[in-house]
Design a protein around this motif. Structure first.
Motif, mmCIF file in Angstrom:
data_model
loop_
_atom_site.group_PDB
_atom_site.id
_atom_site.type_symbol
_atom_site.label_atom_id
_atom_site.label_comp_id
_atom_site.label_asym_id
_atom_site.label_seq_id
_atom_site.Cartn_x
_atom_site.Cartn_y
_atom_site.Cartn_z
ATOM 1 N N ASP A 61 -62.644 -74.469 30.417
ATOM 2 C CA ASP A 61 -62.735 -73.150 30.765
ATOM 3 C C ASP A 61 -64.114 -73.070 31.148
ATOM 4 N N GLN A 62 -65.146 -73.731 30.694
ATOM 5 C CA GLN A 62 -66.544 -73.551 31.227
ATOM 6 C C GLN A 62 -66.678 -74.140 32.591
ATOM 7 N N THR A 63 -65.819 -75.273 32.733
ATOM 8 C CA THR A 63 -65.909 -75.751 34.161
ATOM 9 C C THR A 63 -65.455 -74.970 35.113
ATOM 10 N N ILE A 64 -64.227 -74.529 34.707
ATOM 11 C CA ILE A 64 -63.527 -73.657 35.613
ATOM 12 C C ILE A 64 -64.298 -72.392 36.100
ATOM 13 N N GLN A 65 -64.528 -71.754 34.970
ATOM 14 C CA GLN A 65 -65.662 -70.453 35.121
ATOM 15 C C GLN A 65 -66.891 -70.831 36.144
ATOM 16 N N LEU A 84 -55.032 -74.440 36.342
ATOM 17 C CA LEU A 84 -56.190 -74.929 36.498
ATOM 18 C C LEU A 84 -56.676 -76.047 35.320
ATOM 19 N N ARG A 85 -56.560 -75.654 34.096
ATOM 20 C CA ARG A 85 -56.881 -76.303 32.891
ATOM 21 C C ARG A 85 -56.135 -77.580 33.113
ATOM 22 N N ASN A 117 -50.349 -66.438 46.924
ATOM 23 C CA ASN A 117 -51.515 -66.872 47.018
ATOM 24 C C ASN A 117 -52.119 -67.843 45.998
ATOM 25 N N SER A 118 -51.550 -68.348 45.085
ATOM 26 C CA SER A 118 -51.947 -69.147 44.063
ATOM 27 C C SER A 118 -52.162 -70.533 44.396
ATOM 28 N N GLY A 119 -51.338 -71.006 45.353
ATOM 29 C CA GLY A 119 -51.982 -72.301 45.820
ATOM 30 C C GLY A 119 -53.263 -72.536 46.353
ATOM 31 N N ALA A 120 -53.526 -71.539 47.334
ATOM 32 C CA ALA A 120 -54.886 -71.611 47.922
ATOM 33 C C ALA A 120 -55.988 -71.337 46.857
ATOM 34 N N PHE A 121 -55.735 -70.442 45.853
ATOM 35 C CA PHE A 121 -56.678 -70.107 44.925
ATOM 36 C C PHE A 121 -56.921 -71.290 43.968
ATOM 37 N N ILE A 122 -55.922 -72.157 43.684
ATOM 38 C CA ILE A 122 -55.902 -73.223 42.932
ATOM 39 C C ILE A 122 -56.607 -74.337 43.609
ATOM 40 N N LEU A 126 -60.129 -76.257 42.289
ATOM 41 C CA LEU A 126 -60.079 -77.532 42.016
ATOM 42 C C LEU A 126 -61.109 -78.400 43.087
ATOM 43 N N ASP A 127 -61.203 -77.895 44.088
ATOM 44 C CA ASP A 127 -61.864 -78.508 45.048
ATOM 45 C C ASP A 127 -63.219 -78.667 44.776
ATOM 46 N N LYS A 128 -63.706 -77.519 44.527
ATOM 47 C CA LYS A 128 -65.124 -77.433 43.923
ATOM 48 C C LYS A 128 -65.263 -78.300 42.592
ATOM 49 N N ILE A 129 -64.314 -78.274 41.679
ATOM 50 C CA ILE A 129 -64.493 -79.120 40.298
ATOM 51 C C ILE A 129 -64.594 -80.495 40.690
ATOM 52 N N LYS A 130 -63.775 -80.875 41.453
ATOM 53 C CA LYS A 130 -63.730 -82.421 42.088
ATOM 54 C C LYS A 130 -65.031 -82.696 42.843
#
Length: 146
Positions: A61-65, A84-85, A117-122, A126-130
Motif C-alpha cells: 500500500d505504501q509503494t502504491i500510494q 495493484l496489490r 479505464n482501469s487498464g490504463a490506470f493500472i 505499475l510502470d512507475k513501481i517497476k
C-alpha cells in the motif's frame, strides 16, 4: 486459461472479499479454492499470492500510494486497488515472474473485472513501481528484472 492466470483471478476474488469482509475470509480460503478450482497448481499459485499480499500489505500500500499521484489508495476502486496489490507483490517479490508478465496480467484483470479505464490506470501505476524498483535495486547493487 493458463494456470497462473486462473490463480491470479482466484486471488483477486479473495482479496476483494478480504477488503469488504475482513480477514475472517482467510478461514474459508482452502474451501473456497477447492470449490472454485479443480487444478491444484492454480489453487497453490492463488494461495501463494494471497499469503504474500497479506504479509506485505502495508509495504504494498505504501509503494502504491507513493507513485499514485493525486490518488488516495483508500479511494481507489476496490478491484483496481487489489489488482495493484497483487501485481505489486509480483513485481517486488517474485523473481520468477517477468515484470512485463505481471503488468500485462494485471492490466487484463483490470479490464475484465473493473472499468474500461482501469487498464490504463493500472498500467501507469505499475510502470512507475517497476521503474522505481529497478532504480532501488541498482542503488543497492542488486540485480533487478526490467
Amino acid at each position: 486459461m493458463k494456470k497462473r492466470t486462473r490463480g491470479r483471478e482466484l486471488a483477486l476474488q479473495l482479496l476483494y472479499q478480504i477488503d469488504l469482509r475482513g480477514e475472517e475470509v482467510l478461514a474459508e480460503l482452502d474451501e473456497f479454492l477447492r470449490d472454485e478450482e479443480p487444478d491444484r497448481e492454480a489453487r497453490e499459485f492463488a494461495k501463494k499470492i494471497l499469503t504474500g499480499v497479506a504479509e506485505c500489505r502495508a509495504e504494498l500500500d505504501q509503494t502504491i500510494q507513493a507513485v499514485a499521484q493525486n490518488w488516495d489508495i483508500a479511494r481507489m476502486a476496490v478491484i483496481d486497488r487489489n489488482v495493484l496489490r497483487l501485481a505489486s507483490w509480483e513485481l517486488l517479490h517474485c523473481r520468477d515472474i517477468p515484470p512485463k508478465v505481471a503488468i500485462n496480467e494485471a492490466i487484463e484483470l483490470g479490464k475484465r473485472y473493473s472499468t474500461q479505464n482501469s487498464g490504463a490506470f493500472i498500467n501507469g501505476i505499475l510502470d512507475k513501481i517497476k521503474t522505481r524498483h529497478v532504480k532501488d535495486a541498482a542503488a543497492r547493487g542488486e540485480p533487478a528484472e526490467s
